[in-house]
Design a protein around this motif. Structure first.
Motif, short mmCIF file in Angstrom:
data_model
loop_
_atom_site.label_atom_id
_atom_site.label_comp_id
_atom_site.label_asym_id
_atom_site.label_seq_id
_atom_site.Cartn_x
_atom_site.Cartn_y
_atom_site.Cartn_z
N GLU A 133 -29.71 -54.55 -20.75
CA GLU A 133 -29.36 -54.19 -19.38
C GLU A 133 -28.10 -53.32 -19.38
OE1 GLU A 133 -27.18 -56.79 -16.06
OE2 GLU A 133 -29.26 -57.39 -16.36
N PRO A 134 -28.11 -52.20 -18.68
CA PRO A 134 -26.89 -51.38 -18.61
C PRO A 134 -25.77 -52.17 -17.93
CG PRO A 134 -28.81 -50.18 -17.77
CD PRO A 134 -29.22 -51.61 -17.93
N HIS A 135 -24.54 -51.80 -18.24
CA HIS A 135 -23.42 -52.42 -17.57
C HIS A 135 -23.42 -52.06 -16.09
CE1 HIS A 135 -21.69 -52.74 -21.71
NE2 HIS A 135 -21.34 -53.90 -21.23
N ALA A 136 -22.96 -52.98 -15.27
CA ALA A 136 -22.88 -52.72 -13.84
C ALA A 136 -21.87 -51.61 -13.57
CB ALA A 136 -22.46 -53.99 -13.10
N PRO A 137 -22.16 -50.75 -12.62
CA PRO A 137 -21.20 -49.68 -12.28
C PRO A 137 -19.95 -50.28 -11.66
CG PRO A 137 -22.98 -49.75 -10.67
CD PRO A 137 -23.36 -50.71 -11.76
N ASN A 138 -18.87 -49.52 -11.69
CA ASN A 138 -17.64 -49.96 -11.05
C ASN A 138 -17.85 -50.08 -9.54
OD1 ASN A 138 -16.17 -50.01 -13.44
ND2 ASN A 138 -15.66 -47.84 -13.28
N VAL A 139 -17.33 -51.15 -8.97
CA VAL A 139 -17.44 -51.39 -7.53
C VAL A 139 -16.07 -51.18 -6.90
CG1 VAL A 139 -18.04 -53.04 -5.73
CG2 VAL A 139 -19.30 -53.04 -7.89
N VAL A 140 -15.98 -50.29 -5.97
CA VAL A 140 -14.72 -50.02 -5.29
C VAL A 140 -14.56 -51.01 -4.13
CG1 VAL A 140 -13.36 -48.32 -4.02
CG2 VAL A 140 -14.81 -47.59 -5.93
N ALA A 141 -13.42 -51.66 -4.07
CA ALA A 141 -13.18 -52.62 -3.00
C ALA A 141 -13.15 -51.93 -1.65
CB ALA A 141 -11.87 -53.35 -3.23
N ASP A 142 -13.66 -52.61 -0.65
CA ASP A 142 -13.65 -52.10 0.72
C ASP A 142 -12.19 -51.88 1.16
OD1 ASP A 142 -13.58 -52.13 3.68
OD2 ASP A 142 -15.72 -52.58 3.50
N PRO A 143 -11.86 -50.71 1.70
CA PRO A 143 -10.48 -50.45 2.14
C PRO A 143 -9.94 -51.49 3.12
CG PRO A 143 -11.73 -48.41 2.11
CD PRO A 143 -12.71 -49.52 1.86
N ALA A 176 -6.76 -67.61 -3.17
CA ALA A 176 -7.24 -67.05 -1.91
C ALA A 176 -8.06 -65.80 -2.23
CB ALA A 176 -6.08 -66.69 -0.97
N ARG A 177 -8.90 -65.41 -1.31
CA ARG A 177 -9.62 -64.16 -1.45
C ARG A 177 -10.00 -63.62 -0.08
NH1 ARG A 177 -15.39 -64.60 -4.30
NH2 ARG A 177 -14.07 -65.27 -6.06
N VAL A 178 -10.34 -62.35 -0.05
CA VAL A 178 -10.82 -61.72 1.18
C VAL A 178 -12.33 -61.83 1.20
CG1 VAL A 178 -10.88 -59.63 2.59
CG2 VAL A 178 -8.87 -60.12 1.17
N VAL A 179 -12.87 -62.34 2.28
CA VAL A 179 -14.32 -62.48 2.43
C VAL A 179 -14.77 -61.76 3.69
CG1 VAL A 179 -14.33 -64.71 1.24
CG2 VAL A 179 -14.13 -64.65 3.73
N GLU A 180 -16.04 -61.44 3.72
CA GLU A 180 -16.63 -60.78 4.89
C GLU A 180 -17.38 -61.82 5.69
OE1 GLU A 180 -17.21 -56.93 6.85
OE2 GLU A 180 -16.11 -57.43 5.01
N GLU A 181 -16.99 -62.02 6.94
CA GLU A 181 -17.67 -62.97 7.80
C GLU A 181 -17.94 -62.32 9.15
OE1 GLU A 181 -15.60 -66.64 8.13
OE2 GLU A 181 -15.63 -67.07 5.97
N GLN A 182 -19.21 -62.28 9.52
CA GLN A 182 -19.65 -61.69 10.78
C GLN A 182 -19.12 -60.26 10.93
OE1 GLN A 182 -18.41 -64.51 13.79
NE2 GLN A 182 -20.14 -65.87 13.38
N GLY A 183 -19.17 -59.54 9.80
CA GLY A 183 -18.81 -58.13 9.82
C GLY A 183 -17.32 -57.84 9.80
N ALA A 184 -16.50 -58.87 9.63
CA ALA A 184 -15.04 -58.66 9.63
C ALA A 184 -14.43 -59.27 8.38
CB ALA A 184 -14.42 -59.29 10.88
N PRO A 185 -13.43 -58.60 7.77
CA PRO A 185 -12.76 -59.16 6.60
C PRO A 185 -11.75 -60.22 7.01
CG PRO A 185 -11.80 -57.03 7.16
CD PRO A 185 -12.94 -57.25 8.12
N LEU A 186 -11.77 -61.34 6.30
CA LEU A 186 -10.87 -62.45 6.61
C LEU A 186 -10.27 -63.00 5.33
CD1 LEU A 186 -13.12 -64.42 9.15
CD2 LEU A 186 -11.13 -63.01 9.72
N VAL A 187 -9.06 -63.48 5.39
CA VAL A 187 -8.43 -64.15 4.26
C VAL A 187 -8.80 -65.62 4.30
CG1 VAL A 187 -6.25 -64.89 3.24
CG2 VAL A 187 -6.51 -62.54 4.05
N ARG A 188 -9.30 -66.12 3.17
CA ARG A 188 -9.62 -67.53 3.06
C ARG A 188 -8.80 -68.12 1.92
NH1 ARG A 188 -10.91 -68.19 7.64
NH2 ARG A 188 -13.04 -67.96 8.47
#
Length: 345
Positions: A133-143, A176-188
């Motif tokens: 399997e090829p390596h996964a491409p780099n994923v750019v974090a959502d601004p 902690a991490r940033v997650v996407e909930e209901q279309g909005a980024p939130l700190v959990r």
């Protein structure tokens, strides 16, 4: 799985492996640079091998391994390589691995070794060859996720981005991490998914810098090298080691060092998984550095895979506590096509 069920599964797997090994040997299924025999190996010449959780046997000059259905502390590929380097000289020169978990990743990792090997999956009554399997491409974090990382820094945590996931770490432990909930980024806030949900239920939906700072300070006290044993310093020990070396790269012969993504995405914070960094050593060579904890036989395939993804021509160094470097790891490392250095820390 209960002990009787596990014993039954092993007997079933051993019978299946005997059938696969005899059939595959008849068609010379494992790649080789020598001549093909095109003859089935008689059942009397199939010798069972003890590989812990995985069933294995020798058929002719091939070590056949059927990966256990349940996940194991040592994966089937690493177990096969460990047996391969300790075998009586000349008994076996090929490996046939029948993989059940991430077979295409196993095929990619085996390609880094100077061993005639092939990875298969079970397909009906026969085997199907698995391609790497090829390596996964780099994923750019959502601004919008990166924009929330300032809260992590303000609270005293390190900002780490892997596979597009923006997280806060304290001495290598994610808090902690940033997650996407209901279309909005939130700190959990929390160590792992369950802890994040519990923290939200107790403290409310809106995480604050003050809440995170309290968590950071609490975790930092428990993650000090001189702290007594505590659940918070038993997790992500390899990342704690990386954190210390990032603060003082010369301790492992590096001039510069920065966090790098692993070759596959980490799925949880509970299991110990090697982590990566990249930089330049004192010879000004690019070096990929992989950090591990405990005696980890999987670290050499992981590290070779990391180098292939991050910088294929780089020097490769595996760093762990000196007491965790055992001769078997060094023997497996000698099979890697390009040199691997172990360094105690």
């Amino acid at each position: 799985m209960s002990e009787p069920d596990a014993a039954f599964a092993r007997r079933r797997d051993r019978l299946a492996l005997r059938a696969y090994a005899a059939s595959a040997s008849a068609t010379n299924a494992v790649a080789t640079s020598g001549s093909a025999t095109n003859a089935a190996v008689p059942a009397s010449q199939l010798s069972d091998i003890d590989l812990g959780d995985h069933v294995a046997m020798v058929a002719g000059d091939t070590l056949w391994v059927l990966e256990a259905a349940e996940t194991s502390r040592v994966n089937a590929m690493s177990a096969a390589l460990a047996w391969f380097v300790r075998q009586p000289t000349g008994l076996v020169d090929r490996i046939g691995l029948i993989a059940r978990h991430a077979p295409s990743v196993a095929a990619r990792r085996l390609a880094n070794f100077r061993v005639a090997a092939q990875v298969f999956t079970m397909a009906g009554d026969g085997l199907s060859v698995v391609e790497p399997e090829p390596h996964a491409p780099n994923v750019v974090a959502d601004p919008s996720h990166l924009a929330l990382a300032g809260m992590f820094s303000e609270a005293g945590a390190d900002v780490v981005v892997e596979y597009g996931v923006v997280s806060a770490e304290v001495v290598g432990l994610e808090v902690a991490r940033v997650v996407e909930e209901q279309g909005a980024p939130l700190v959990r806030i929390g160590v792992g998914a369950h802890d994040r949900e519990t923290f939200r239920m107790v403290h409310g939906d809106e995480a604050t810098v003050e809440q995170l700072r309290t968590v950071v300070e609490t975790v930092a006290l428990q993650r000090r090298p001189d702290s007594p044993t505590h659940p918070l310093n038993l997790l992500a020990r390899e990342r704690a080691l990386r954190h210390r070396m990032l603060e003082h790269p010369p301790a492992i012969g590096m001039k510069t060092l920065e966090i790098a993504e692993p070759p596959v995405q980490r799925t949880n914070v509970k299991d110990g998984v090697p982590c990566c960094a990249i930089g330049r050593n004192h010879n000004d060579e690019v070096a990929v550095v992989v950090f591990a904890s405990g005696v980890d036989l999987d670290v050499v395939p992981f590290a070779a895979d990391a180098r292939a993804r991050l910088a294929s021509d780089a020097h490769l160094m595996i760093v762990t506590e000196s007491r965790n470097i055992v001769p078997l790891q060094l023997q497996i490392a000698e099979l890697v096509a390009a040199p691997v250095e172990f360094r105690g820390a």
